[in-house]
Design an enzyme around this catalytic site. Structure first.
Site, short mmCIF file in Angstrom:
data_model
loop_
_atom_site.label_atom_id
_atom_site.label_comp_id
_atom_site.label_asym_id
_atom_site.label_seq_id
_atom_site.Cartn_x
_atom_site.Cartn_y
_atom_site.Cartn_z
N HIS A 1 -40.47 16.12 9.21
CA HIS A 1 -40.26 15.42 7.92
C HIS A 1 -38.77 15.34 7.57
O HIS A 1 -38.40 15.26 6.41
CB HIS A 1 -41.01 16.10 6.77
CG HIS A 1 -42.44 16.39 7.08
ND1 HIS A 1 -43.47 15.56 6.74
CD2 HIS A 1 -43.01 17.44 7.75
CE1 HIS A 1 -44.63 16.08 7.15
NE2 HIS A 1 -44.37 17.21 7.78
N SER B 1 -14.19 0.23 10.70
CA SER B 1 -14.53 -0.72 9.65
C SER B 1 -13.32 -1.60 9.39
O SER B 1 -12.18 -1.14 9.47
CB SER B 1 -14.91 0.04 8.38
OG SER B 1 -14.74 -0.78 7.24
N LYS C 1 -13.61 4.99 8.47
CA LYS C 1 -14.94 4.89 9.07
C LYS C 1 -14.93 4.98 10.60
O LYS C 1 -14.05 4.46 11.27
CB LYS C 1 -15.61 3.57 8.67
CG LYS C 1 -16.06 3.48 7.23
CD LYS C 1 -17.06 4.55 6.83
CE LYS C 1 -18.43 4.30 7.42
NZ LYS C 1 -19.05 3.09 6.85
N GLU D 1 -27.03 2.03 16.39
CA GLU D 1 -27.68 1.10 15.46
C GLU D 1 -28.17 -0.15 16.19
O GLU D 1 -29.26 -0.66 15.91
CB GLU D 1 -26.72 0.73 14.34
CG GLU D 1 -26.34 1.93 13.48
CD GLU D 1 -25.12 1.63 12.63
OE1 GLU D 1 -25.29 1.01 11.58
OE2 GLU D 1 -24.00 2.01 13.03
#
Ligand code: ARG
Length: 455
Positions: A154, A275, A281, A288
């Protein structure tokens, strides 16, 4: 035009554009040429081609193949697909013998043969890449075999595991993927050539000989099934979609691990991106993208299943729609496997962050219940007694392992002087000796197994 005999109007421009497949099925050219040479050899054996005619066909096709290899071949949309492009160029180059090649063959059994061969070759490449990714995972697992981290259910901290154990879980998944591909390959490695358009041919070429030349294990037994069948395409697409699922789950783990919140892993600069706006970043784009591309892989599977499901036997032009999804899935998975192997090899674990996270004594709450069980407390009771201890710890802001013996014994006299020994991680891992558990010996044994197997 191949069918000019019956038609008095040329095909409309838009129909050509709508129906052409050569813009993508040119990728079948090597298989198409191999199939044509085997087919021509069968014609030679049947006395339908002279030695000279066969030699002209073979060298003509080899010449075309070399030109395509070199990027010197001009494909024509007007000729619809890879099959007609190659055949008409052959006839242009060698004349009359080229026009004999299509005897006892249809594009229906030709495209099925090409696609079988394509799937077989792609499965072989994909298997290699699956093994490469397994090797990268095994190397990382060996490097961090005993580095402990919390395991999650979980997405909440559950019990301690090791990075070795966690990464080896993906090696097991990929082994099943490879096994599925092997199984799929075995089933698809039969030759449909000779099925003709639907009902074989009155000109009986040696199908077994053609199959053997092309490395097939046998020939299809029903010409209608052979022409209509795309099971093997869907099976490949399913195998690839499931690889996509596994890679997507790995990606999600790595996205979490590389976040500031977890901080377990650092991906290399070469496998992350910055970024355009936020200078700080460092984004796990490879993960992804892999996660995102799994959607495409499912889409490819579903699109072929839907395209095939309502088709009457046998060939219907709908079947041409199998190729783009099929090619896309193999190409997508190949690249995903390669880039993930590279990224994993360069990944570093942050041992201190892992150690900090796994030092949470609540991860050993179940071990504490097992401790009470070993002292004769029924598990349900033990669960409750540990739950109470957890409540005291959480309520008083004390780590579970820092409760005093008195506090434990206030909850139950079953807690004895040695209760604090439960909170040794060394002991906790050593106690899990059953097969499959993250015990150091188990991990070492499984690592050795994979290292040997993937050599
Ligand atoms: N391009 C076609 C395909 O991919 C080849 C078979 C065409 N057959 C036909 N009867 N039009 O399915």
């Amino acid at each position: 035009m191949m069918w000019s005999g019956r038609f008095s109007q040329p095909t409309a421009e838009l129909v050509l554009r709508y129906g052409e497949s050569v813009s993508y099925d040119w990728k079948l050219y090597k298989h198409d040429i191999a199939g044509s040479i085997a087919h021509a050899r069968a014609q030679l054996k049947a006395g339908m081609l002279t030695e000279e005619e066969f030699a002209a066909i073979e060298s003509g096709l080899r010449g075309i193949e070399a030109d395509i290899d070199a990027g010197k071949f001009t494909w024509s949309e007007k000729l619809e697909d890879v099959h007609m492009n190659i055949e008409s160029e052959l006839t242009r180059r060698i004349g009359a013998p080229g026009a004999k090649l299509h005897t006892a063959r249809s594009r229906n059994d030709q495209v099925a043969t090409d696609t079988h061969l394509y799937c077989r070759a792609q499965i072989d490449t994909t298997m290699e890449l699956v093994h490469d990714l397994q090797r990268a995972l095994v190397m990382k697992a060996a490097e961090y075999a005993e580095l402990r981290i919390p395991g999650y259910t979980h997405l909440q901290r559950a019990q301690p595991v090791t990075v070795g154990h966690h990464l080896l879980a993906y090696v097991e998944m990929l082994a099943r993927d490879a096994d599925r591909l092997t199984d799929c390959r075995r089933r698809l490695n039969i030759c449909p050539l000779g099925s003709g358009a639907i009902a074989g041919s009155t000109i009986n070429l040696d199908r077994a000989g053609i199959a053997a030349e092309l490395g097939f294990d046998g020939v299809t037994e029903n010409s209608m099934d052979a022409i209509a069948d795309r099971d093997y395409v869907m099976e490949c697409l399913f195998c690839l979609a499931l690889i996509g699922t596994h890679l997507s789950r790995l990606s999600e783990d790595l996205v979490l691990w590389s976040s500031a919140e977890f901080g377990f892993a650092t991906l290399s600069d070469a496998h992350t991106t910055g970024s355009s706006l936020m200078p700080q970043k460092k984004n796990p784009d490879v993960c992804e993208l892999t996660r995102g591309k799994s959607g495409r892989l499912y889409g490819n599977l579903v699109s072929v299943m839907v395209a095939v499901k309502g088709l009457p036997l046998t060939y219907n032009r709908d079947l041409q729609e199998d190729k783009e999804p099929l090619f896309d899935s193999f190409e997508t998975v190949s690249l995903a496997l390669r880039v993930n192997a590279e990224m994993l090899a360069a990944m570093k674990m942050n041992e201190q962050r892992c150690a900090d996270a796994v030092s949470d004594p609540l991860l050993l709450a179940t071990d504490l219940a097992d401790y009470l069980v070993r002292r004769g407390v029924p598990f349900r009771k033990a669960h409750e007694l540990v739950g109470k201890a957890v409540a005291v710890a959480v309520g008083s802001g004390t780590p579970l392992n820092k409760l005093t013996l008195e506090q434990f014994q206030e909850i139950s006299p079953e807690y004895a002087e040695d209760v604090h020994s439960v909170f040794s991680l060394d002991r906790a891992m050593a106690l899990r000796t059953n097969p499959g558990a993250p015990n150091p010996d188990n991990t070492a044994r499984r690592l050795a197994y994979w290292q040997e197997k993937l050599k």
